[in-house]
Design a protein around this motif. Structure first.
Motif, PDB file in Angstrom:
ATOM      1  N   SER A 137       0.832  -1.196   0.000  1.00 53.91           N
ATOM      2  CA  SER A 137       0.000   0.000   0.000  1.00 53.91           C
ATOM      3  C   SER A 137       0.874   1.256   0.000  1.00 53.91           C
ATOM      4  O   SER A 137       1.860   1.329   0.740  1.00 53.91           O
ATOM      5  CB  SER A 137      -0.907   0.017   1.242  1.00 53.91           C
ATOM      6  OG  SER A 137      -1.686   1.193   1.284  1.00 53.91           O
ATOM      7  N   LYS A 138       0.481   2.227  -0.811  1.00 51.41           N
ATOM      8  CA  LYS A 138       1.190   3.507  -0.872  1.00 51.41           C
ATOM      9  C   LYS A 138       1.205   4.180   0.497  1.00 51.41           C
ATOM     10  O   LYS A 138       2.187   4.805   0.894  1.00 51.41           O
ATOM     11  CB  LYS A 138       0.516   4.404  -1.913  1.00 51.41           C
ATOM     12  CG  LYS A 138       1.101   5.764  -2.064  1.00 51.41           C
ATOM     13  CD  LYS A 138       0.357   6.539  -3.145  1.00 51.41           C
ATOM     14  CE  LYS A 138       0.645   8.019  -3.022  1.00 51.41           C
ATOM     15  NZ  LYS A 138      -0.133   8.796  -3.973  1.00 51.41           N
ATOM     16  N   LYS A 139       0.102   4.049   1.235  1.00 50.98           N
ATOM     17  CA  LYS A 139      -0.004   4.613   2.578  1.00 50.98           C
ATOM     18  C   LYS A 139      -0.933   3.709   3.372  1.00 50.98           C
ATOM     19  O   LYS A 139      -2.062   3.442   2.950  1.00 50.98           O
ATOM     20  CB  LYS A 139      -0.523   6.048   2.522  1.00 50.98           C
ATOM     21  CG  LYS A 139      -0.173   6.874   3.743  1.00 50.98           C
ATOM     22  CD  LYS A 139      -0.356   8.361   3.473  1.00 50.98           C
ATOM     23  CE  LYS A 139       0.277   9.161   4.586  1.00 50.98           C
ATOM     24  NZ  LYS A 139       0.110  10.603   4.361  1.00 50.98           N
ATOM     25  N   PHE A 140      -0.459   3.241   4.532  1.00 51.30           N
ATOM     26  CA  PHE A 140      -1.192   2.259   5.329  1.00 51.30           C
ATOM     27  C   PHE A 140      -0.885   2.482   6.810  1.00 51.30           C
ATOM     28  O   PHE A 140       0.206   2.918   7.169  1.00 51.30           O
ATOM     29  CB  PHE A 140      -0.763   0.837   4.940  1.00 51.30           C
ATOM     30  CG  PHE A 140      -1.354  -0.250   5.800  1.00 51.30           C
ATOM     31  CD1 PHE A 140      -2.598  -0.783   5.516  1.00 51.30           C
ATOM     32  CD2 PHE A 140      -0.649  -0.737   6.899  1.00 51.30           C
ATOM     33  CE1 PHE A 140      -3.137  -1.785   6.317  1.00 51.30           C
ATOM     34  CE2 PHE A 140      -1.178  -1.740   7.697  1.00 51.30           C
ATOM     35  CZ  PHE A 140      -2.431  -2.258   7.399  1.00 51.30           C
ATOM     36  N   ALA A 141      -1.848   2.159   7.656  1.00 50.84           N
ATOM     37  CA  ALA A 141      -1.646   2.148   9.112  1.00 50.84           C
ATOM     38  C   ALA A 141      -2.619   1.168   9.731  1.00 50.84           C
ATOM     39  O   ALA A 141      -3.662   0.850   9.163  1.00 50.84           O
ATOM     40  CB  ALA A 141      -1.862   3.532   9.704  1.00 50.84           C
ATOM     41  N   TRP A 142      -2.267   0.701  10.914  1.00 53.58           N
ATOM     42  CA  TRP A 142      -3.139  -0.194  11.677  1.00 53.58           C
ATOM     43  C   TRP A 142      -3.161   0.356  13.091  1.00 53.58           C
ATOM     44  O   TRP A 142      -2.114   0.491  13.729  1.00 53.58           O
ATOM     45  CB  TRP A 142      -2.575  -1.604  11.645  1.00 53.58           C
ATOM     46  CG  TRP A 142      -3.496  -2.707  12.082  1.00 53.58           C
ATOM     47  CD1 TRP A 142      -4.579  -2.621  12.912  1.00 53.58           C
ATOM     48  CD2 TRP A 142      -3.399  -4.072  11.710  1.00 53.58           C
ATOM     49  NE1 TRP A 142      -5.166  -3.845  13.073  1.00 53.58           N
ATOM     50  CE2 TRP A 142      -4.455  -4.762  12.340  1.00 53.58           C
ATOM     51  CE3 TRP A 142      -2.525  -4.793  10.911  1.00 53.58           C
ATOM     52  CZ2 TRP A 142      -4.651  -6.131  12.201  1.00 53.58           C
ATOM     53  CZ3 TRP A 142      -2.718  -6.146  10.768  1.00 53.58           C
ATOM     54  CH2 TRP A 142      -3.772  -6.808  11.402  1.00 53.58           C
ATOM     55  N   VAL A 143      -4.347   0.703  13.575  1.00 55.24           N
ATOM     56  CA  VAL A 143      -4.476   1.291  14.906  1.00 55.24           C
ATOM     57  C   VAL A 143      -5.564   0.586  15.701  1.00 55.24           C
ATOM     58  O   VAL A 143      -6.505   0.024  15.138  1.00 55.24           O
ATOM     59  CB  VAL A 143      -4.780   2.807  14.852  1.00 55.24           C
ATOM     60  CG1 VAL A 143      -3.674   3.564  14.157  1.00 55.24           C
ATOM     61  CG2 VAL A 143      -6.107   3.095  14.193  1.00 55.24           C
ATOM     62  N   GLU A 144      -5.390   0.612  17.002  1.00 56.12           N
ATOM     63  CA  GLU A 144      -6.422   0.164  17.929  1.00 56.12           C
ATOM     64  C   GLU A 144      -6.924   1.424  18.624  1.00 56.12           C
ATOM     65  O   GLU A 144      -6.142   2.146  19.249  1.00 56.12           O
ATOM     66  CB  GLU A 144      -5.816  -0.804  18.934  1.00 56.12           C
ATOM     67  CG  GLU A 144      -6.817  -1.391  19.897  1.00 56.12           C
ATOM     68  CD  GLU A 144      -6.143  -2.363  20.844  1.00 56.12           C
ATOM     69  OE1 GLU A 144      -6.053  -2.037  22.047  1.00 56.12           O
ATOM     70  OE2 GLU A 144      -5.694  -3.433  20.377  1.00 56.12           O
ATOM     71  N   ASP A 145      -8.206   1.715  18.498  1.00 61.77           N
ATOM     72  CA  ASP A 145      -8.727   2.966  19.049  1.00 61.77           C
ATOM     73  C   ASP A 145      -8.932   2.877  20.563  1.00 61.77           C
ATOM     74  O   ASP A 145      -8.667   1.851  21.186  1.00 61.77           O
ATOM     75  CB  ASP A 145     -10.000   3.405  18.312  1.00 61.77           C
ATOM     76  CG  ASP A 145     -11.211   2.510  18.570  1.00 61.77           C
ATOM     77  OD1 ASP A 145     -11.291   1.862  19.632  1.00 61.77           O
ATOM     78  OD2 ASP A 145     -12.088   2.470  17.689  1.00 61.77           O
ATOM     79  N   GLN A 146      -9.410   3.961  21.135  1.00 60.64           N
ATOM     80  CA  GLN A 146      -9.599   4.057  22.581  1.00 60.64           C
ATOM     81  C   GLN A 146     -10.613   3.060  23.132  1.00 60.64           C
ATOM     82  O   GLN A 146     -10.630   2.806  24.342  1.00 60.64           O
ATOM     83  CB  GLN A 146     -10.023   5.475  22.955  1.00 60.64           C
ATOM     84  CG  GLN A 146     -11.367   5.880  22.341  1.00 60.64           C
ATOM     85  CD  GLN A 146     -11.657   7.351  22.521  1.00 60.64           C
ATOM     86  OE1 GLN A 146     -11.133   7.980  23.426  1.00 60.64           O
ATOM     87  NE2 GLN A 146     -12.483   7.904  21.644  1.00 60.64           N
ATOM     88  N   TYR A 147     -11.429   2.480  22.274  1.00 62.74           N
ATOM     89  CA  TYR A 147     -12.420   1.487  22.702  1.00 62.74           C
ATOM     90  C   TYR A 147     -11.916   0.058  22.505  1.00 62.74           C
ATOM     91  O   TYR A 147     -12.621  -0.891  22.821  1.00 62.74           O
ATOM     92  CB  TYR A 147     -13.742   1.695  21.962  1.00 62.74           C
ATOM     93  CG  TYR A 147     -14.267   3.105  22.135  1.00 62.74           C
ATOM     94  CD1 TYR A 147     -14.846   3.507  23.336  1.00 62.74           C
ATOM     95  CD2 TYR A 147     -14.133   4.036  21.121  1.00 62.74           C
ATOM     96  CE1 TYR A 147     -15.290   4.805  23.507  1.00 62.74           C
ATOM     97  CE2 TYR A 147     -14.580   5.336  21.287  1.00 62.74           C
ATOM     98  CZ  TYR A 147     -15.155   5.713  22.486  1.00 62.74           C
ATOM     99  OH  TYR A 147     -15.582   7.003  22.651  1.00 62.74           O
ATOM    100  N   GLY A 148     -10.724  -0.085  21.922  1.00 62.45           N
ATOM    101  CA  GLY A 148     -10.144  -1.400  21.688  1.00 62.45           C
ATOM    102  C   GLY A 148     -10.433  -1.985  20.322  1.00 62.45           C
ATOM    103  O   GLY A 148     -10.019  -3.096  20.016  1.00 62.45           O
ATOM    104  N   VAL A 149     -11.155  -1.247  19.463  1.00 63.10           N
ATOM    105  CA  VAL A 149     -11.474  -1.722  18.112  1.00 63.10           C
ATOM    106  C   VAL A 149     -10.263  -1.503  17.212  1.00 63.10           C
ATOM    107  O   VAL A 149      -9.622  -0.444  17.245  1.00 63.10           O
ATOM    108  CB  VAL A 149     -12.717  -1.003  17.544  1.00 63.10           C
ATOM    109  CG1 VAL A 149     -13.004  -1.446  16.108  1.00 63.10           C
ATOM    110  CG2 VAL A 149     -13.930  -1.271  18.428  1.00 63.10           C
ATOM    111  N   SER A 150      -9.938  -2.498  16.404  1.00 69.11           N
ATOM    112  CA  SER A 150      -8.767  -2.484  15.520  1.00 69.11           C
ATOM    113  C   SER A 150      -9.180  -2.025  14.117  1.00 69.11           C
ATOM    114  O   SER A 150     -10.149  -2.537  13.561  1.00 69.11           O
ATOM    115  CB  SER A 150      -8.173  -3.888  15.495  1.00 69.11           C
ATOM    116  OG  SER A 150      -7.081  -3.951  14.646  1.00 69.11           O
TER     117      SER A 150
END
Length: 124
Positions: free
Chosen positions: A105-118
């Motif tokens: 991917s030209k631009k990609f990220a993977w985050v887990e938010d403040q509620y725990g959702v990925s």
């Protein structure tokens, strides 16, 4: 045609707060329905993010954690959008894969938010 399979997110008392946050992060987004229980706690809701219908429920009996083994993948239309969404979701959350360029991917990220959702974010 409506979706035949809808992702349902189960929260421990934060479902309404979470969907109000998500609908402020993504565009287009809307809350379709919130069904409260008698005590005023949200029981069930449906909402849409970028055309995708999701459900949310609150569970006050058992506590279940979210896990990155199941994530919501979002294709962002512009760099401005992916930067903004990454910033909002990673606030008070956790960055699992930093926002950057990768072979897939030209631009990609993977985050887990403040509620725990990925969330997996990619530039479309």
């Amino acid at each position: 045609m409506d979706q035949k399979i809808v992702t349902c997110l189960m929260f421990s008392g934060q479902a309404e707060e979470a969907i109000r946050f998500y609908t402020s992060v993504f565009s287009p987004a809307e809350i379709e329905q919130i069904v409260p229980q008698e005590n005023g706690i949200m029981f069930h809701a449906t909402f849409r993010l970028k055309g995708q219908r999701l459900m949310a429920i609150d569970n006050h009996i058992d506590h279940h954690e979210f896990t990155p083994a199941m994530s919501l993948c979002v294709t962002c239309d512009t760099e401005e959008e992916i930067d903004r969404v990454f910033e909002r979701l990673s606030q008070s959350g956790k960055v699992l894969v930093p926002l950057g360029s990768y072979p897939f991917s030209k631009k990609f990220a993977w985050v887990e938010d403040q509620y725990g959702v990925s969330w997996q974010l990619s530039l479309g």
